[in-house]
Design a protein around this motif. Sequence first.
Motif: not given
Length: 350
Positions: A48-58, A231-236
């Motif tokens: 939610x915070x980083x606007x990362x696309x959804x991975x889908x349900x699998x 990848x993770x930015x540690x919420x820079x």
Amino acid sequence: MVVDGDSLFGPVDPVSDAGWSDAPPRMGFFTDTSVCIGCKACEVACKEWNGVPGSGLDLLGMSYDNTGALTANSWRHVAFVEQPRRVGSSGSGAFAGAPTGGSAGAVSAGVAAGSSHDSGTRPGLSTGSSEAAGRMAGGGPQFLGMPGSQPPGRAGDGGGRSDFRWLMMSDVCKHCTHAACLDVCPTGSLFRTEFGTVVVQEDICNGCGYCVPACPYGVIDQRRGDGRVWKCTLCYDRIGAGAMPACAQACPTESIQYGPLEELRERAAARVAVLHEQGVPEARLYGHDPGDGVGGDGAFFLLLDEPEVYGLPPDPVVTTRDLPRMWRRAGVAALAMAAAAVAAFVGGSS
């Protein structure tokens, strides 16, 4: 910085090594898997915070794990490790993949002890929170893996399931002290921040992918249809404004703790000592040691089993550690070839 494979790792300040001056303390994550309940709030908050696309349900055929691994679209991954009893076991608590040196029942001891959260305040994960440190070191939540309804290995006590346990761990980029991804990036897209973290600048990344095999943890991934790595930015952006990373803010059990790295290491050592005193000798730290193969991680973990059980390499190393030696040998070989060519030319002309 490329580390010479012939040298031994000593204490290194990656912040000053990267050229930062008057920088704040190095910040990081301490993830205590003994209190992780697998809620995936960290995954959702990160997306939610980083606007990362959804991975889908699998479900991937792996228990309730619908993400499977760290990817360009999953910067946090909550692993569900289900450990069934060995075939033929009569309820003794012997698990396939049981922790080395102790029973699974011992690891899950205290699972029903509950939580001592103060519902009126946010758990103190921020810098200098002695209250949070006290809870996690001593009287904090004692989940220690999630069984069915009672600790494994107690068949005959009545009512509860004793045929399996879940080990859960919220995995993330380790923000290594010696980060091989920084060594191989040709564009400067990957850089070391003033907080000691490693961040990808997506507007500079050219999608070459060199950093993908360079990562000893297999964290970095290229996004399909994009080609760039994420990848993770540690919420820079959040920590630069004095806020907590989204995943740590959302974690309801204080499994993910954020703060100055040295403080987190002290808190983690205290937590392991308490677990050992409580009869959980399998508790161990992973990635906390500045003397390990990557110089210590900026995100480290308390585990209740061997690293391989959680999909972590047991002895990670800087994949670029041999580059200096290789360049030296290549230089010597090039000089030798040039000298041979000159000698042949001079000898032929005479």
